[in-house]
Structures are given as structure tokens and as C-alpha cells.
Design a protein around this motif. Sequence first.
Motif, mmCIF file in Angstrom:
data_model
loop_
_atom_site.group_PDB
_atom_site.id
_atom_site.type_symbol
_atom_site.label_atom_id
_atom_site.label_comp_id
_atom_site.label_asym_id
_atom_site.label_seq_id
_atom_site.Cartn_x
_atom_site.Cartn_y
_atom_site.Cartn_z
ATOM 1 N N GLN A 1 0.744 -1.030 0.156
ATOM 2 C CA GLN A 1 0.026 -0.258 -0.214
ATOM 3 C C GLN A 1 0.793 1.747 -0.627
ATOM 4 N N GLN A 2 0.467 2.020 -0.967
ATOM 5 C CA GLN A 2 0.894 3.355 -0.778
ATOM 6 C C GLN A 2 -0.062 4.520 -0.786
ATOM 7 N N ARG A 3 0.251 5.198 0.762
ATOM 8 C CA ARG A 3 -0.373 6.792 0.898
ATOM 9 C C ARG A 3 -0.246 8.217 -0.115
ATOM 10 N N VAL A 4 -1.352 8.223 -0.789
ATOM 11 C CA VAL A 4 -1.724 9.396 -1.907
ATOM 12 C C VAL A 4 -2.121 10.166 -1.300
ATOM 13 N N TYR A 5 -1.704 11.386 -1.234
ATOM 14 C CA TYR A 5 -1.903 13.191 -1.420
ATOM 15 C C TYR A 5 -2.254 13.863 -2.472
ATOM 16 N N PRO A 6 -3.587 13.021 -2.957
ATOM 17 C CA PRO A 6 -3.908 13.916 -4.179
ATOM 18 C C PRO A 6 -4.214 15.270 -4.372
ATOM 19 N N LEU A 7 -4.147 15.917 -3.689
ATOM 20 C CA LEU A 7 -3.766 17.456 -3.711
ATOM 21 C C LEU A 7 -2.229 17.763 -3.590
ATOM 22 N N GLY A 8 -1.437 16.590 -3.423
ATOM 23 C CA GLY A 8 -0.250 17.581 -3.310
ATOM 24 C C GLY A 8 0.114 17.648 -2.280
ATOM 25 N N PRO A 9 0.978 19.682 -2.013
ATOM 26 C CA PRO A 9 1.444 20.524 -0.931
ATOM 27 C C PRO A 9 0.346 20.623 -0.207
ATOM 28 N N GLN B 1 -10.591 5.710 -7.402
ATOM 29 C CA GLN B 1 -10.346 7.035 -6.548
ATOM 30 C C GLN B 1 -9.668 8.161 -6.075
ATOM 31 N N MET B 2 -8.294 7.569 -6.690
ATOM 32 C CA MET B 2 -7.880 8.845 -5.929
ATOM 33 C C MET B 2 -7.281 10.000 -7.166
ATOM 34 N N ALA B 3 -7.566 9.408 -8.869
ATOM 35 C CA ALA B 3 -7.534 9.925 -9.989
ATOM 36 C C ALA B 3 -8.783 10.299 -10.050
ATOM 37 N N VAL B 4 -10.035 10.052 -9.448
ATOM 38 C CA VAL B 4 -10.771 11.482 -9.448
ATOM 39 C C VAL B 4 -10.713 12.461 -8.439
ATOM 40 N N ALA B 5 -9.602 12.351 -7.264
ATOM 41 C CA ALA B 5 -9.963 12.794 -5.666
ATOM 42 C C ALA B 5 -8.800 13.984 -6.630
ATOM 43 N N ARG B 6 -7.815 13.815 -7.750
ATOM 44 C CA ARG B 6 -6.819 14.095 -8.458
ATOM 45 C C ARG B 6 -7.564 15.865 -9.095
#
Lengths: 592, 139
Positions: free
Chosen positions: A155-163, B52-57
Amino acid sequence: MLRIRTAVILLTGLVVSLMGLMGRLAYLLETDGPRLRAYGERQQEKRLVLPARRGSIFDSRGRMVAGSRQVPDVYVDPVLLFNALEEDSTASSSAFDEFVSQLAVRLNMNEADVASRINARRDSRYIVLKRNIEDAEVQAVLALNNRGVGVTYTQQRVYPLGPSMAHVIGMVGRDGRGLEGIERRFESHLRGVDGVRASRCTVSRRSLDWNPQDGRDPVDGGHVVLTLDAEIQRIVETQLRAVVDKFRAESAVGLVMNVKTGDLLAMACEPAFDPNDYASVPASVRRNRAITDPVEPGSCFKPFVASGALAEGFVSLSESIYCHNGLYSFRGRTVRDTHPLGRSNLKGIVVESSNIGMGIIASRMPPQAMERIVRGFGFGERTGIECPGESPGIVLPVGRWSGYSTVSLAFGQELAVTPLQLITAFCAIVNGGDLLKPRVVRGLLSARGEVIEWHAEPVVVRRSIRADVARTMTQDILPAVVEEVSQGSLRPKHYTMLGKTGTAQVPRADRKGYEEGAYLSSFLGAGPVRDPELAVIVMVRKPRREIGYFGRTVAGPAVRDILDQSLEYLGVPMDYPDGAPDGAPAKVASRD
Amino acid sequence: MKIGRWIGVMVLLACVALVAVQLRSEQSRCAARILQSEVRRMALRSELWELQMAVARLRGPAEVHERLSRFATASSNDVITAPSASPRSTRRRRAHGRRGRAGRHGTDRPTAEVRVSRQSEILRSSDAMKLCRPGYGIH
């Protein structure tokens, strides 16, 4: 005869051997039985781990700001790899080199590096060669068809909004545990429990049977909903970046708070960092300075002392105070005003930001009264916000005050407060006197979205000042600061605003005096004046003096724009739908 | 017992043994299939998370603003690079007569001033922010 003797010897030997074997069996059963039994069971058992998903973090409008995904890693089992290469009858003597060459090409890695990593741990059963590989690389590796090489998912934690919001959310380490911020504070809620499936298998690891009772389903982690709004956060971050760039400042902090609930709508620090790549920045950049770094507030502190003095009767609105034209000595210490002032009332003193005027008012107060006012606004204690690492600030006990401390405190010296404490206390003035507990977490949800906790009602810590005093400050004194301080340049386009500027000197690292030419420019604002909804604070540390350093010129415009855009975004009815009226206000001055 | 009966018993026993083996192998096959399904479920979950990640972005405010600014640029270019006529557009042209064609390439083409004004309208931050509010298609 000989035959009988031979038979007896053989029989005796057999009996002794059997007894020896039985003894060994008894010894093994007694001493090593459980371990060997478990070893045998392990050999026959196949376990499939079903990973649980770490819960997500959402902003107040349901935008995901932190989530998890699975990424493929390629691994090598050297024992199986060399066995497979030996078993392959067609393989040449340099089969390993050929295999490494193929693998390196498929993974776009250095051949020598791959070989050395495998050779360095030939007895190991698990070496991760490359993490987070592409789909094409997965297919290419699987096409090698060697049981010594495989793909595993982590699993990798992702922060879609970046900074954006990075200082609040924090980040997760490689082991999947929260290291900072909300990720750390709500670790037990966010973290799930992996599931497992167990079955008996053949020697070639093929499953023989499966029992639903053996093993458990994965339990995904719960979600956290923040009070922050990603759009308002973006507005604040954009403004902070612009201010830091324009004034070539060292750093900046910005907060937006709902004055009626204590909910934080934005909390930003500049320079920012990308939590997807947090290791590339030093720990000092990752610190949430809005709650960890107490600073001397300077003139921003005057409204608190002024409202306290007014509430406790140490000054009245109509009283005229002589401010000694910009130079006065309190118990041997000389205090100067940037903009000399003669006679003035409390409103004039706050608007003109007169240190001498505030000092004269403070000198009428016993230290205990001053301490009561300061602590009444929550300074010197943690606000209790959900982010870890909050500082209580520095407010010395009265016993350690000098004879000059009461005067110093009146214009924001001899104490240190966090930006969060300042905006929380400012909200107490703006909302009619209630000191609210600030919060950044709206609620906790289960993995299926059921509400576990939900914080909608404001939490009142205490009453800081009387409602009539708060009204005087918000409807009369503080709006005048915005209107009169900068020829209306701090007036938002569509709304009315109240606020207070601050330009504090930055103490030296050795705590002996102040740094030459180093300032902390701040502005505390709220609006609209008729019924304030939002409070905003911007603090800019060490702007270039030659470009500008006054709170009104550095932080003021940022607060004005943040407030204007945020109120418009929230749909608050505009005071000036066609734009604020132009023209200089009645009284023109520039004060800090 | 006669030989015929013996053979009958033996055949019966052989049948029982065959059925037992068949059942056992079927059980193994089912176990393998269940495990395969679990693996497939994991893969699907993984795919879902990725989406879901793509949509969130895409829902991120900064991303929305960037798209809006790109959209503004595209709208000004749109009149310059008109798409080729399709059967549908031909039908529409027939239905609307000459005006339909003119609207695309003829006299109804927006002037430079109109294009700039449209672009600035779209770029107004307040409009961009409206799209981030609930009820404007983002939520």
C-alpha cells in the motif's frame, strides 16, 4: 547353536535400536514437539494476506485529501531463483548473468546493481528490487516465468492535492504508520486490520482445501473528515506564496477560522512541501508553525489588552489620554511610537497603534489583572486542537514579571503566542466574547461511511469579555483600523472588514534583544463587519526591509484578498455587490 | 459367495473410491478457485482505489482552476480550428439553413473583442470558485 546365538544377538540389537528410536522419539516429543509440529503445519499451510485499506482523509466538502492505493513491487527469492536455474537443463553456465541481464532490462535498472543486490544476500528469501513499478514492467517481469522472481503489492499513501494541507495532514512512513499531523493523531482509527485466508497445500504450494473458518476478512480503517475546505486552503496558500515571493520573506503562516464555531477552514504554512515526497525536505519545513512556533505578537496583541482594560474599567471610551508625542519613559525604559500621537482616546490609540498610549493604560493595571486578561483569552495554554505538537506559548507567571512587564505586554512583548492562539482569541472578540475551542476535525467515519463521531456544535471554553465590550471593539474600534490605516487600500472589494495590524521585531536566537532589521509582519482580520463570519490571520516572518515590512503593507493585502475571496466562495451576502466605494477615508494615517 | 458377487462388491468399492477421489479433487479445485477469486477481488479493489485517487486529483481545487484556465484558452482557439463536418452537423445545417453554417465559419464568428471578453469572463476567479461549490457539478 551358532544360529541361535546369531539370532539372539540380532534380536537384542534390534530391540536396543528400537528402544533407542523410541527414546529419541520421546525426547523429541517432550522437548521439541510443539515447534516441530508447528513447522510441519507451516509447511502444509498456505496463507494469503488480504490487505486492509488505511482510511482516507476528506476535507469538509468531501474532497479526498489523503487516500491509499496498491502499488506493485518486484522481489527476488534467491533460493528459489538458483534452484530454478539449476533445474533448467537448457540453461548454460552463465544462466544467472543472462537472467540478471533480462531482468535489468525489463525493470530499467543497472545490471551490475541487480546482480550485486542478489549476490549480497544469496541466502535471503525476499529481496525487493524495485518499488512502485509500472504495469508494463509487471507484465515483463511475469513473462520471465521464473518462480524466483515475483510481484507483490504494497500500500502506498497518496495525497491527491499535493502540498495543499500538508502541514495539517502530515504523512505516513514506509511501514504504513502515521508520522505527523492528522495521520499520526488518528493512527488507530485510520489503520485497518489485514485479513488472511489459510488453506492446506501440496508440496508444489497448490491449494488442497479451504475452510472459511480458517482466517478472517480484512477490516478497512475508518475515515477522518476535516473542517478545512480545500478551496479556501488554496486561496490562502496562493496568497502566502505571493507574499513570500514579493517580499522575499523567510516564511509565512495563514489561518482562516469560522468565528461562530471555531472551525478552521484553512491552515497553511509557506514554504510548503509535498507529503508524497516528504523525505526530500528538512524536518523544519514539515513543522506546522501555526501551532508549534510561538512568536511575540507585537501590536496584534493590543485589541486584547484594550478590550480587557475596557471591560475591567481601567479606561473608558471617552477618556482622553496624552501620548507624549511619540516618546515616553516607563520606569526608566523608553518607549517610542512610529507615528507620534498627542492626546487621544482608546479608539485613537488602537487605530494609531500607539505603544505609549497602551503602556499608559496598562500601567494603571495591577499585574494580576493583566495576567487575568491575557490568560482569559487562552494565551499560555494549549487550545486543544487535534494536531499533535501544539505549543502552549510562553506567558510567564506574575511572580517572574519585572516592573516593566505589564507595560510590555500591552503592546505584545514579553510573551509568545502561536498564530492559532491569536486567531482563536481574536474570534472571542469578534463573536461577542466566547472563547471557542478551535478544531480541525469535523468527525470520524467508519470504513462504510457510518458516523462514529461528529462535531457540529461549537465548544465554548470560557467567556473572555463582556458582549458589549466585544461589540464596541468589532463595530467601532477595529473597523476604523481598516478604514483609516491605509487610505482604504485594505478595504476588501465586496465586504467590510475589521482588523489589527502588527509589526513585531524578531528576537535573537540567544534571546538577548532583537535581530537588526528582522520583523514579523502580521494582520488579524475578520468580516463582514455587520455580522462577522470569518477571521483571518497572516504572519510573514522576516520580509526584506527594503521592500516592505509593516503589517499593513505585507500581511494586510493578503488578509484582505483571502477574506474577500473566501466570503464570496461561501456565498456570504456582499456588502458591496458592485465593488467597495472608492475614495480616501475621513482620517488618513499609516500605523502598525 | 459366488465369484459374481465378489466382482460386484469389488466394482462397488472401486466406484466408491472413484467418487471419493473425484470429490476430493473437486474440493481442491474449488479451494483454488476461491483463492483465485480472492486474488481477483484484491486486484479489483486495487483498481478501484486507483480510480478514486484519479477522481480525487481531478476534484482538487488547484486542478479545477487549471482546467478552467485551459478551457478559457481552448474557447478562444475553438473558432479558429473548427472540426470537420459530420453527418449530424450537416443535418443541423440543413435544418437551420445558411445561418447554421455562418454561426460556425461565417459572419457570426466572434470578433477578437468578444473572444477576449468571454475569456476574461471565464477566468474571473469568482466563476472558477462557483464550480467548486456544492451543486455545480464538482460534488
